[in-house]
Design a protein around this motif. Structure first.
Motif, PDB file in Angstrom:
ATOM      1  N   GLN A  18       0.866  -1.013  -0.064  1.00 33.33           N
ATOM      2  CA  GLN A  18      -0.040  -0.061  -0.213  1.00 33.33           C
ATOM      3  C   GLN A  18       0.757   1.277  -0.222  1.00 33.33           C
ATOM      4  O   GLN A  18       0.550   2.125  -0.753  1.00 33.33           O
ATOM      5  CB  GLN A  18      -1.035  -0.144   1.150  1.00 33.33           C
ATOM      6  N   PHE A  19       1.818   1.459   0.887  1.00 33.20           N
ATOM      7  CA  PHE A  19       2.795   2.357   0.942  1.00 33.20           C
ATOM      8  C   PHE A  19       3.653   2.389  -0.558  1.00 33.20           C
ATOM      9  O   PHE A  19       3.626   3.615  -1.107  1.00 33.20           O
ATOM     10  CB  PHE A  19       3.664   2.138   1.976  1.00 33.20           C
ATOM     11  N   HIS A  20       4.080   1.393  -0.965  1.00 33.16           N
ATOM     12  CA  HIS A  20       5.093   1.396  -2.230  1.00 33.16           C
ATOM     13  C   HIS A  20       4.036   1.839  -3.323  1.00 33.16           C
ATOM     14  O   HIS A  20       4.472   2.691  -4.329  1.00 33.16           O
ATOM     15  CB  HIS A  20       5.498  -0.198  -2.444  1.00 33.16           C
ATOM     16  N   THR A  21       2.803   1.603  -3.494  1.00 35.84           N
ATOM     17  CA  THR A  21       1.860   1.813  -4.531  1.00 35.84           C
ATOM     18  C   THR A  21       1.730   3.493  -4.702  1.00 35.84           C
ATOM     19  O   THR A  21       1.853   3.977  -5.404  1.00 35.84           O
ATOM     20  CB  THR A  21       0.534   1.269  -4.426  1.00 35.84           C
ATOM     21  N   GLY A  22       1.447   3.992  -3.286  1.00 37.23           N
ATOM     22  CA  GLY A  22       1.729   5.615  -3.276  1.00 37.23           C
ATOM     23  C   GLY A  22       2.744   6.281  -3.511  1.00 37.23           C
ATOM     24  O   GLY A  22       2.774   7.240  -4.418  1.00 37.23           O
ATOM     25  N   TYR A  23       3.918   5.661  -3.190  1.00 34.35           N
ATOM     26  CA  TYR A  23       5.138   6.212  -3.612  1.00 34.35           C
ATOM     27  C   TYR A  23       5.438   6.072  -5.073  1.00 34.35           C
ATOM     28  O   TYR A  23       5.695   7.294  -5.617  1.00 34.35           O
ATOM     29  CB  TYR A  23       6.323   5.454  -2.830  1.00 34.35           C
ATOM     30  N   VAL A  24       5.479   4.858  -5.564  1.00 31.30           N
ATOM     31  CA  VAL A  24       5.649   4.921  -7.186  1.00 31.30           C
ATOM     32  C   VAL A  24       4.847   5.881  -7.845  1.00 31.30           C
ATOM     33  O   VAL A  24       5.078   6.343  -9.009  1.00 31.30           O
ATOM     34  CB  VAL A  24       5.441   3.567  -7.709  1.00 31.30           C
ATOM     35  N   GLU A  25       3.382   5.906  -7.568  1.00 32.16           N
ATOM     36  CA  GLU A  25       2.378   6.578  -8.186  1.00 32.16           C
ATOM     37  C   GLU A  25       2.687   8.033  -8.011  1.00 32.16           C
ATOM     38  O   GLU A  25       2.476   8.930  -8.843  1.00 32.16           O
ATOM     39  CB  GLU A  25       1.127   6.420  -7.699  1.00 32.16           C
ATOM     40  N   SER A  26       3.426   8.725  -6.943  1.00 33.29           N
ATOM     41  CA  SER A  26       3.812   9.988  -6.543  1.00 33.29           C
ATOM     42  C   SER A  26       5.015  10.499  -7.472  1.00 33.29           C
ATOM     43  O   SER A  26       5.183  11.803  -7.599  1.00 33.29           O
ATOM     44  CB  SER A  26       3.982  10.208  -5.308  1.00 33.29           C
ATOM     45  N   ILE A  27       5.770   9.743  -8.087  1.00 38.98           N
ATOM     46  CA  ILE A  27       6.935  10.228  -8.756  1.00 38.98           C
ATOM     47  C   ILE A  27       6.950  10.079 -10.261  1.00 38.98           C
ATOM     48  O   ILE A  27       5.995   9.097 -10.669  1.00 38.98           O
ATOM     49  CB  ILE A  27       8.060   9.638  -8.267  1.00 38.98           C
ATOM     50  N   PRO A  28       7.449  10.847 -10.964  1.00 38.98           N
ATOM     51  CA  PRO A  28       7.491  10.639 -12.376  1.00 38.98           C
ATOM     52  C   PRO A  28       7.953   9.435 -12.925  1.00 38.98           C
ATOM     53  O   PRO A  28       8.844   8.754 -12.263  1.00 38.98           O
ATOM     54  CB  PRO A  28       8.623  11.974 -13.165  1.00 38.98           C
ATOM     55  N   ILE A  29       7.526   8.852 -14.077  1.00 44.09           N
ATOM     56  CA  ILE A  29       7.836   7.378 -14.547  1.00 44.09           C
ATOM     57  C   ILE A  29       9.381   7.410 -14.822  1.00 44.09           C
ATOM     58  O   ILE A  29       9.798   6.521 -14.500  1.00 44.09           O
ATOM     59  CB  ILE A  29       7.203   6.924 -15.493  1.00 44.09           C
ATOM     60  N   GLU A  30       9.995   8.580 -15.417  1.00 49.02           N
ATOM     61  CA  GLU A  30      11.251   8.591 -15.755  1.00 49.02           C
ATOM     62  C   GLU A  30      12.232   8.192 -14.241  1.00 49.02           C
ATOM     63  O   GLU A  30      13.231   7.595 -14.297  1.00 49.02           O
ATOM     64  CB  GLU A  30      11.541   9.824 -16.182  1.00 49.02           C
ATOM     65  N   GLU A  31      11.914   8.792 -13.199  1.00 56.24           N
ATOM     66  CA  GLU A  31      12.415   8.882 -12.151  1.00 56.24           C
ATOM     67  C   GLU A  31      12.405   7.212 -11.579  1.00 56.24           C
ATOM     68  O   GLU A  31      13.423   6.708 -11.242  1.00 56.24           O
ATOM     69  CB  GLU A  31      11.879   9.514 -11.188  1.00 56.24           C
ATOM     70  N   TRP A  32      11.259   6.809 -11.895  1.00 55.91           N
ATOM     71  CA  TRP A  32      11.094   5.285 -11.318  1.00 55.91           C
ATOM     72  C   TRP A  32      11.878   4.209 -12.244  1.00 55.91           C
ATOM     73  O   TRP A  32      12.601   3.431 -11.541  1.00 55.91           O
ATOM     74  CB  TRP A  32       9.622   4.921 -11.377  1.00 55.91           C
ATOM     75  N   ASP A  33      12.030   4.737 -13.627  1.00 56.46           N
ATOM     76  CA  ASP A  33      13.027   3.971 -14.416  1.00 56.46           C
ATOM     77  C   ASP A  33      14.444   4.096 -13.867  1.00 56.46           C
ATOM     78  O   ASP A  33      14.886   3.146 -13.961  1.00 56.46           O
ATOM     79  CB  ASP A  33      12.624   4.331 -15.885  1.00 56.46           C
ATOM     80  N   ALA A  34      14.682   5.224 -13.432  1.00 60.96           N
ATOM     81  CA  ALA A  34      16.214   5.330 -13.006  1.00 60.96           C
ATOM     82  C   ALA A  34      16.530   4.375 -11.897  1.00 60.96           C
ATOM     83  O   ALA A  34      17.437   4.142 -11.476  1.00 60.96           O
ATOM     84  CB  ALA A  34      16.491   6.898 -12.818  1.00 60.96           C
ATOM     85  N   ILE A  35      15.385   4.608 -10.832  1.00 61.80           N
ATOM     86  CA  ILE A  35      15.590   3.518  -9.760  1.00 61.80           C
ATOM     87  C   ILE A  35      15.659   2.123 -10.021  1.00 61.80           C
ATOM     88  O   ILE A  35      16.398   1.452  -9.536  1.00 61.80           O
ATOM     89  CB  ILE A  35      14.260   3.944  -8.846  1.00 61.80           C
ATOM     90  N   LEU A  36      14.600   1.651 -11.186  1.00 63.31           N
ATOM     91  CA  LEU A  36      15.041   0.285 -11.527  1.00 63.31           C
ATOM     92  C   LEU A  36      16.257   0.075 -12.449  1.00 63.31           C
ATOM     93  O   LEU A  36      16.472  -1.019 -12.958  1.00 63.31           O
ATOM     94  CB  LEU A  36      13.915   0.247 -12.499  1.00 63.31           C
ATOM     95  N   HIS A  37      17.111   1.415 -12.789  1.00 63.19           N
ATOM     96  CA  HIS A  37      18.220   0.942 -13.666  1.00 63.19           C
ATOM     97  C   HIS A  37      17.711   0.702 -15.098  1.00 63.19           C
ATOM     98  O   HIS A  37      18.703  -0.032 -15.754  1.00 63.19           O
ATOM     99  CB  HIS A  37      19.241   0.052 -13.097  1.00 63.19           C
ATOM    100  N   LEU A  38      16.751   1.042 -15.493  1.00 58.06           N
ATOM    101  CA  LEU A  38      16.161   1.026 -16.600  1.00 58.06           C
ATOM    102  C   LEU A  38      16.514   1.954 -17.594  1.00 58.06           C
ATOM    103  O   LEU A  38      16.465   3.277 -17.248  1.00 58.06           O
ATOM    104  CB  LEU A  38      14.834   0.845 -16.964  1.00 58.06           C
ATOM    105  N   THR A  39      17.391   2.021 -18.765  1.00 58.55           N
ATOM    106  CA  THR A  39      17.807   3.016 -19.462  1.00 58.55           C
ATOM    107  C   THR A  39      17.435   2.936 -20.918  1.00 58.55           C
ATOM    108  O   THR A  39      17.672   2.125 -21.600  1.00 58.55           O
ATOM    109  CB  THR A  39      19.507   3.261 -19.462  1.00 58.55           C
ATOM    110  N   PRO A  40      16.982   4.072 -21.595  1.00 57.07           N
ATOM    111  CA  PRO A  40      16.578   3.899 -22.911  1.00 57.07           C
ATOM    112  C   PRO A  40      17.776   3.548 -23.985  1.00 57.07           C
ATOM    113  O   PRO A  40      18.943   4.116 -23.596  1.00 57.07           O
ATOM    114  CB  PRO A  40      15.792   5.165 -23.347  1.00 57.07           C
ATOM    115  N   GLU A  41      17.545   2.841 -24.745  1.00 58.36           N
ATOM    116  CA  GLU A  41      18.539   2.365 -25.790  1.00 58.36           C
ATOM    117  C   GLU A  41      18.614   3.208 -26.915  1.00 58.36           C
ATOM    118  O   GLU A  41      17.532   3.830 -27.363  1.00 58.36           O
ATOM    119  CB  GLU A  41      18.531   0.820 -26.235  1.00 58.36           C
TER     120      GLU A  41
END
Length: 348
Positions: A325-348
């Motif tokens: 429940q906490f995690h859902t609120g956190y991920v929803e609150s940040i830009p998707i680009e920031e979430w991708d950076a946390i996941l170490h996902l980089t555009p090719e």
């Protein structure tokens, strides 16, 4: 076992953080609980080189009463962070657990809510059964260096006393049911039907549930899956169980042999339950070629017979519901680009 970063973080707290907070926020210094605890491998002293790619580094967790955190949480960071050195103990603050400064003020009540789903200790057996066990570990793990009010320490110590007996027995019964009925039984049926996908699923779950049962029988909270096996190896029951598990997970071990090994694990767990007087002694049982060796479901039934109705009919919590429940609120609150950076996902 490491964690050197916990020792360095303690020095960082004693030398830098504590004096600054005492200087600027003396009332906070009297109410805060500080240390390293909660999430992260270093809080279990199990961090390694792989741990360093996210949320690892200098770390001081700070818990405050909820009203104080709401009033002063932002001000603490705005005041303290500019006065911090660029590094401490050879670790740069830019590599800190909290990027750039390494301190994490939080409401004690909010921390408890996202771990055990309560704002204080559980008061009833039902409340105990609704707590995901892996998240109790996030309260009892790590180290607390400073807690003058004693509030967080009170909660930690009460949880360290372990479950009330009816709750303990209900959790054991539930895990017996699943390790047997959804584990060895399901694996045997999958193997007989030549269904390797379901066989792998049932086999893995049975190993996990059997290990978790070992923690329960040793009256030790089990951690989340990633660290389950390393901490299991420290339990007394691992002396008998681990050789069976090691053979079972070898790629060359046949499904037929794996069923036998899971049955041997069940025997070890059953013997321990008899030794602890959780279940009474019983005759030696034989299994079935089609249903396998559902010994732990005998224990499930025997334990249920001795439980009060309010506990017997309350299914224990499996999943990390408050955290998600906490995690859902956190991920929803940040830009998707920031979430991708946390996941170490980089555009090719």
């Amino acid at each position: 076992m490491t964690s050197g970063i916990v020792n360095i973080s303690r020095g960082f707290f004693e030398d830098i953080i504590r004096p600054l907070i005492e200087q600027h926020f003396p009332d906070v210094a009297e109410q805060m609980a500080c240390g390293v605890y909660g999430y992260g491998s270093e809080a279990l002293f199990l961090d390694d080189e792989l741990s360093r790619d996210h949320h690892w580094g200098l770390r001081v967790d700070i818990l405050l009463p909820d009203a104080m955190h709401r009033q002063l949480g932002v001000a603490i960071l705005e005041t303290i962070v500019p006065e911090l050195p660029p590094q401490y103990g050879g670790v740069a603050l830019r590599d800190a657990h909290v990027t750039g400064h390494g301190i994490a003020p939080e409401s004690l009540q909010a921390f408890l809510r996202r771990t055990i789903g309560l704002t204080d200790l559980p008061h009833t057996d039902a409340e105990w059964l609704d707590i995901p066990e892996v998240d109790i570990v996030h309260i009892t793990n790590g180290e607390v260096w400073h807690d003058p009010s004693g509030e967080f320490t009170r909660i930690r110590h009460a949880l360290m006393e372990y479950y009330p007996e009816p709750v303990w027995l209900r959790r054991i019964s539930h895990w017996c049911r699943y390790a047997s009925g959804m584990g060895i039984y399901a694996l045997n049926r999958a193997a007989l039907r030549d269904n390797p996908v379901y066989a792998f699923t049932a086999f893995s779950r049975c190993i996990k549930w059997s290990i978790e049962l070992a923690f329960l029988l040793e009256r030790t909270y089990f951690p989340y899956d990633k660290w389950l096996y390393p901490l299991f190896q420290q339990l007394p029951l691992a002396t008998r169980m681990d050789p069976l598990i090691v053979e079972a997970v070898r790629p060359e071990t046949s499904w037929e042999r794996r069923v036998e090994l899971l049955g041997a694990l069940a025997d070890v767990l059953d013997e321990k339950m008899i030794e602890l007087a959780i279940i009474p002694p019983h005759p030696q049982f034989a299994g079935s070629g089609t249903s396998s060796y559902r010994l732990l479901e005998h224990a499930y039934g025997a334990i249920l017979k001795r439980l009060p109705a309010d506990v017997r009919n309350h299914v224990p919590c499996w999943d990390q519901i408050p955290l998600e429940q906490f995690h859902t609120g956190y991920v929803e609150s940040i830009p998707i680009e920031e979430w991708d950076a946390i996941l170490h996902l980089t555009p090719e």
